[in-house]
Enzyme design. Structure first.
Site, PDB file in Angstrom:
ATOM      1  N   PHE A 243       7.250  -6.323   3.226  1.00 11.45           N
ATOM      2  CA  PHE A 243       8.010  -5.244   2.586  1.00 11.45           C
ATOM      3  C   PHE A 243       7.261  -3.937   2.805  1.00 11.45           C
ATOM      4  O   PHE A 243       6.102  -3.817   2.423  1.00 11.45           O
ATOM      5  CB  PHE A 243       8.214  -5.487   1.091  1.00 11.45           C
ATOM      6  CG  PHE A 243       9.149  -4.472   0.480  1.00 11.45           C
ATOM      7  CD1 PHE A 243      10.525  -4.663   0.515  1.00 11.45           C
ATOM      8  CD2 PHE A 243       8.655  -3.302  -0.078  1.00 11.45           C
ATOM      9  CE1 PHE A 243      11.389  -3.704  -0.003  1.00 11.45           C
ATOM     10  CE2 PHE A 243       9.513  -2.334  -0.594  1.00 11.45           C
ATOM     11  CZ  PHE A 243      10.887  -2.547  -0.563  1.00 11.45           C
TER      12      PHE A 243
ATOM     13  N   ASP B 114      -0.840  -2.012   5.044  1.00 10.37           N
ATOM     14  CA  ASP B 114      -0.031  -1.492   3.947  1.00 10.37           C
ATOM     15  C   ASP B 114      -0.642  -2.007   2.648  1.00 10.37           C
ATOM     16  O   ASP B 114      -0.470  -3.169   2.290  1.00 10.37           O
ATOM     17  CB  ASP B 114       1.429  -1.963   4.106  1.00 10.37           C
ATOM     18  CG  ASP B 114       2.319  -1.477   2.968  1.00 10.37           C
ATOM     19  OD1 ASP B 114       1.788  -1.024   1.935  1.00 10.37           O
ATOM     20  OD2 ASP B 114       3.558  -1.578   3.100  1.00 10.37           O
TER      21      ASP B 114
ATOM     22  N   LYS C 270       1.650   3.001  -4.989  1.00 16.42           N
ATOM     23  CA  LYS C 270       1.946   2.536  -6.352  1.00 16.42           C
ATOM     24  C   LYS C 270       0.936   2.934  -7.446  1.00 16.42           C
ATOM     25  O   LYS C 270       1.247   3.769  -8.275  1.00 16.42           O
ATOM     26  CB  LYS C 270       2.175   1.030  -6.338  1.00 16.42           C
ATOM     27  CG  LYS C 270       3.491   0.687  -5.622  1.00 16.42           C
ATOM     28  CD  LYS C 270       3.914  -0.731  -5.830  1.00 16.42           C
ATOM     29  CE  LYS C 270       5.368  -0.922  -5.441  1.00 16.42           C
ATOM     30  NZ  LYS C 270       5.584  -1.462  -4.109  1.00 16.42           N
TER      31      LYS C 270
HETATM   32  C1  PLP Z   1       6.557  -1.010  -3.070  1.00 15.08           C
HETATM   33  C2  PLP Z   1       6.057  -1.152  -1.701  1.00 15.08           C
HETATM   34  C3  PLP Z   1       6.422  -0.231  -0.704  1.00 15.08           C
HETATM   35  C4  PLP Z   1       7.428   0.868  -0.944  1.00 15.08           C
HETATM   36  O1  PLP Z   1       6.979   1.800  -1.866  1.00 15.08           O
HETATM   37  P1  PLP Z   1       8.023   2.832  -2.511  1.00 15.08           P
HETATM   38  O2  PLP Z   1       7.145   3.727  -3.333  1.00 15.08           O
HETATM   39  O3  PLP Z   1       8.968   2.031  -3.331  1.00 15.08           O
HETATM   40  O4  PLP Z   1       8.692   3.536  -1.415  1.00 15.08           O
HETATM   41  C5  PLP Z   1       5.840  -0.360   0.532  1.00 15.08           C
HETATM   42  N1  PLP Z   1       4.971  -1.342   0.801  1.00 15.08           N
HETATM   43  C6  PLP Z   1       4.613  -2.251  -0.115  1.00 15.08           C
HETATM   44  C7  PLP Z   1       3.621  -3.308   0.245  1.00 15.08           C
HETATM   45  C8  PLP Z   1       5.153  -2.199  -1.394  1.00 15.08           C
HETATM   46  O5  PLP Z   1       4.832  -3.117  -2.311  1.00 15.08           O
END
Ligand code: PLP
Length: 394
Positions: free
Chosen positions: A136, A222, A251
């Site tokens: 994700f 990420d 986050k």
């Molecule tokens: C939540 C998340 C995203 C996206 O972040 P947003 O602030 O919702 O755009 C990207 N990568 C990972 C691993 C995430 O958990």
């Protein structure tokens, strides 16, 4: 307004995309949330791994208040001290890296993808990015294309070309996907949304690092969900001893304010020159002041040590339940990101906990995900575990 009134008003006007619970919150203190009807909940969700120091941590509130009273926004045409200081702080934590600020996880992943393309253009006209199935990375078109989950692509095709998806935790698959056009590999060190998937091959990330070095590819982590202490280390890659060329954070970074950071090795970041990328709100001084307070608090209050100890306690308790319950397939995670893989759907367990005023999350269908505050006390952990135990053994 009551819970019902707020929920009804929301549903009348908001684009209907969130499968949300019929609860509205009006206050938060540490690990507790108060809803609009005055009920108190224990929060093992933290606004999706965002409020990692609990709600309204005094240091974060003070930093926001103080900065908001002085200056809220000037744009990237000018400089502000909190932005400069946060960039310095993140750079020092990452061996002198360069930092780009945006406002969300998707935006910093989008920046990483653009960085990889620009760097690839400078290095022999390469543009392909290898990303993983079950990942994700966000909801913008580029990050969605790198998100290896078909269900999120439905109705939005065609995806961005130049992204190839391979199985996570499978080095041979990456090796096979590398070709003369490959520029970068994008991976979550631990897949969050995909179900708290931890690489089973112990040296997966180390071997990915070697493979990227061998083919001169960028390794991009990420860390949007697992970064900033979630795993008991400031960055998840510290568990594996593998440094990426590019890392994304969001986050938990702002303690609840929207902020994202892309951190890149200086030689790599140098491909982006004035005018090549940007965003109006990126590096907002209030968000940066909040992030500085988050990083200070993590150090001063020994938050990483606590996340490790309490995380281990929670995982041991869950594993002890698992030994006598056929319903639990596996308990996995690091520090305070914990996945309980269930035989069936996780949603009924989430609902049972919610009835007892504990907030949890279900992801990937059958995975119960715990994302408690990193500064949770033993007593609060026990309070939550008692509810989870009842829900899992009912
Ligand atoms: C939540 C998340 C995203 C996206 O972040 P947003 O602030 O919702 O755009 C990207 N990568 C990972 C691993 C995430 O958990």
């Amino acid at each position: 307004m009551t819970n019902t009134e707020i929920v009804e008003l929301t549903h009348q006007h908001l684009v209907n995309i969130y499968g949300c619970l019929p609860l509205a919150f009006v206050e938060g203190r540490g690990p507790y949330l108060i809803d609009a009807d005055g009920n108190r909940y224990l929060d093992f969700f933290c606004g999706l791994a965002v409020t990692s120091l609990g709600h309204c941590h005094p240091a974060v509130v003070a930093a926001i208040k103080s900065q908001a009273e002085k200056l809220i926004h000037v744009s990237n045409v000018f400089h502000t001290e909190p932005t400069a200081r946060l960039a310095e702080r993140l750079s020092k934590l990452c061996g002198g890296a360069r930092v780009f600020f945006a406002n969300s996880g998707a935006e910093v992943n989008e920046a990483a993808i653009k960085l990889a393309r620009h760097w690839g253009a400078d290095h022999g006209g390469r543009f392909e990015i290898i990303a993983m199935h079950n990942s994700f990375h966000g909801r913008t078109m580029a990050t969605l294309s790198a998100t290896g989950q078909e269900k999120y692509h439905q109705g939005f095709q065609p995806m961005l070309p130049g992204i190839s998806l391979v199985n996570y935790d499978d080095l041979e698959a990456v090796e096979a996907a590398v070709n003369p056009k490959t520029a970068a590999v994008l991976v979550e060190p631990i897949q969050g949304e995909g179900g708290v998937v931890v690489p089973k091959t112990a040296d997966y990330l180390a071997r990915l690092r070697k493979l990227c070095d061998h083919h001169n590819l960028l390794l991009m982590f990420d860390e949007v969900q697992v970064g900033i202490g979630r795993t008991g280390k400031l960055f998840a890659w510290e568990h594996f001893g593998v440094r990426p060329d590019v890392m994304t954070l969001a986050k938990a970074l702002g303690g609840g304010l929207p902020i994202g950071a892309m951190v890149a090795r200086p030689e790599v970041a140098a491909t982006l020159t004035p005018g090549t990328h940007g965003t109006t709100f990126g590096g907002n001084p209030v968000a940066c002041a909040a992030a500085l307070a988050v990083l200070d608090t993590i150090e001063k209050e020994r938050v990483l040590e606590n996340a490790t100890a309490i995380g281990n306690y929670l995982m041991e308790e869950l594993r002890s339940i698992a030994r006598t319950s056929a319903r639990i397939v596996e308990v996995r995670g690091y520090g305070m990101i914990i996945g309980v893989v269930l035989e069936g759907e996780a949603r009924p367990v989430v609902d049972a906990c919610l009835k007892e005023r504990l907030i949890l999350n279900a992801t990937a269908g059958n995975v119960l995900r715990l994302l408690p505050p990193l500064n949770l006390t033993v007593e609060q952990a026990q309070e939550g575990m008692a509810i989870i135990r009842r829900a899992l053994t009912a």
